[in-house]
Design a protein around this motif. Structure first.
Motif: not given
Length: 499
Positions: A434-442
């Protein structure tokens, strides 16, 4: 969705109480040649170099055979599915002949070593078969090509297996073995010859100065030359990333009370099926593999294993599944392995990779090839493979592979940008990017524990995808894999996903 009955774990060969003794780390390690990777390629290279009089240090990030060799099906054969006829269409005749010579040399080397070191080998006919009308022409092409190369190949109309076929070919005089038994014997032989084998130490970079310096988690190791026997080379130089794709396939083992098979089998149909038996101390097993896909692509992986299990139980009537595991291999654009310098003009760092699912004979051939090149007296077939000029079809395949990597890179970033963090997170055994803020997060949930890491692979910034059957994060660009909590499992990445 059917859940596989046995969770993914160690292979049939790796799940054993035997401990392969290695050497402890010590500061100031140095040798003529540093070999990185303790699978078949690395250990065969090390032993051959030691026999030539070089000093050798082998570095392994995990344990002996932890990645490719420990998860192979252990077939050692010159008949390799439809490999020969595929190469016949793609490369000049002299390169096809060099490939067969390399594999014959590797096969002979394994046979001699196994007999000397009392590693059990099981003689089998190698059989390639088609179960569909669409696959029959491929069998005919393999028969024609193998015959033209002087191989004693014959056509079959039936198999000993409960499988109806449309065509098949057989090559006698091949064999199978327990790959970890082979690695254990190789490790003993390397250490007996004066080599040093250190496990649990990951190489992170190589400075190709004079001498070369291998930077590891524990300290530096120095040598005149360095061999990368790590599957996909982890250094960001050379052309390997443009020519190689990482693939993953699955294998299952079942208790097998039937008599020993006389053959080891591979289908040319899709999905492919690899079949062999194996005599272990506690009895005989049936080993079936298949359902290959590019790493980090192709959707959920659990259905692939479930499909393989259903096919096996239906076909063979077996019910006691004992092992379930996966294997990773690397396919080169022109179908030929790389045994040589990591880049043109580079004579200090060498690589061994790109076996296209046939790592046993090719892995031993890599050792012979690299040792001969490092000694300044390359074998004829080694020179032919090293000096090959890319064909038009290889260039086309390389461009296609590059386009796939670029598409995967863009797709991963765009997909993450369009997704937000769900309120309740992923379900048990699932992972999302997902996108959380600026960068993709797993984000994933395993055994009730939610883990959250960067979704950006530290190798070349691909966006990882969740592998549900193995509960790992896999990068589609070049095959790096990470634990649910982000630690690196296999390269080319040398560091984990950022927290």
């Amino acid at each position: 969705m059917t859940t596989p009955s046995v969770p993914q774990g160690p292979s049939l060969w790796l799940e054993r109480p035997d401990i392969i003794e290695t050497d402890g780390w010590r500061d100031g390690l140095a040798a003529d040649v540093i070999v990185i990777g303790a699978g078949l390629s690395g250990l065969a290279t090390a032993l051959t170099l030691l026999e030539q009089g070089s000093s050798v240090v082998v570095l392994e990030a995990r344990t002996i055979g932890a990645v490719a060799t420990g998860h192979t099906t252990g077939k050692v054969s010159l008949l390799q599915g439809s490999q020969l006829s595929t190469l016949h269409k793609a490369v000049p005749r002299e390169l096809l002949e060099a490939y067969v010579a390399a594999n014959r040399a590797g096969q002979d080397w394994i046979r001699r070593f196994a007999e000397t070191e009392q590693v059990k080998i099981e003689a089998r006919d190698a059989v390639t078969y088609a179960a569909t009308d669409a696959g029959a022409p491929t069998i005919e092409a393999e028969l024609d090509t193998a015959s033209s190369l002087g191989l004693d190949i014959t056509a079959l109309s039936t198999l000993e297996l409960p499988i109806d076929i449309t065509a098949a070919v057989s090559l006698p005089g091949q064999f199978q073995l327990d790959a970890v038994d082979l690695l254990a014997a190789l490790t003993r032989a390397v250490r007996r010859a004066g080599g040093i084998v250190v496990t649990g130490v990951r190489a992170k970079d190589v400075d190709s100065g004079t001498p070369c310096t291998v930077l590891t988690e524990r300290g530096d190791v120095r040598g005149d030359r360095v061999v990368l026997a790590t599957g996909m080379p982890f250094l960001k130089r050379g052309a390997q990333f443009a020519t190689i794709q990482a693939h993953r396939s699955y294998a299952l083992a079942y208790r097998w009370d039937e008599p020993a098979l006389t053959g080891m089998y591979l289908s040319v149909d899709e999905p492919s099926r690899s079949i062999r038996d194996s005599e272990q101390p506690d009895g005989r097993y049936l080993v079936v593999g298949g359902n290959d896909h590019r790493v980090g692509s192709g959707g959920p992986t659990t259905p692939r294993v479930a499909d393989l299990a259903q096919w096996t139980t239906t076909t063979f009537g077996v019910s006691e599944e004992t092992h379930s595991w996966s294997a990773q291999d690397y396919r080169v654009s022109d179908g030929l392995p790389h045994f040589g310098p990591i880049a043109p003009g580079e004579e200090r760092i060498f690589v061994a990779t790109g076996y296209n699912k046939w790592g046993m004979a090719n892995g031993a051939a890599a050792g012979l090839s690299l040792a001969s090149q490092l000694a300044g007296a390359p074998l004829d077939w080694a020179s032919a493979l090293r000096g090959r000029v890319p064909t038009a079809s290889a260039v086309k395949s390389t461009l296609s592979a590059g386009a796939t990597v670029a598409a995967d890179l863009a797709k991963g970033w765009v997909g993450a940008e369009l997704s937000g963090v769900p309120d309740d997170g992923p379900a048990e055994g699932e992972g999302i990017v997902v996108r959380d803020g600026v960068k993709p997060v797993a984000i994933c949930r395993v055994d009730g524990v939610v883990s959250r890491t960067s979704a950006v692979c530290p190798h070349l910034e691909g966006i990882v995808a969740w592998n549900d059957v193995e509960r790992s994060w896999d990068c589609p660009l070049h095959g790096s894999r990470f634990r649910a909590t982000g630690e690196v499992l296999e390269g080319p990445a040398v560091t984990g996903l950022a927290g």
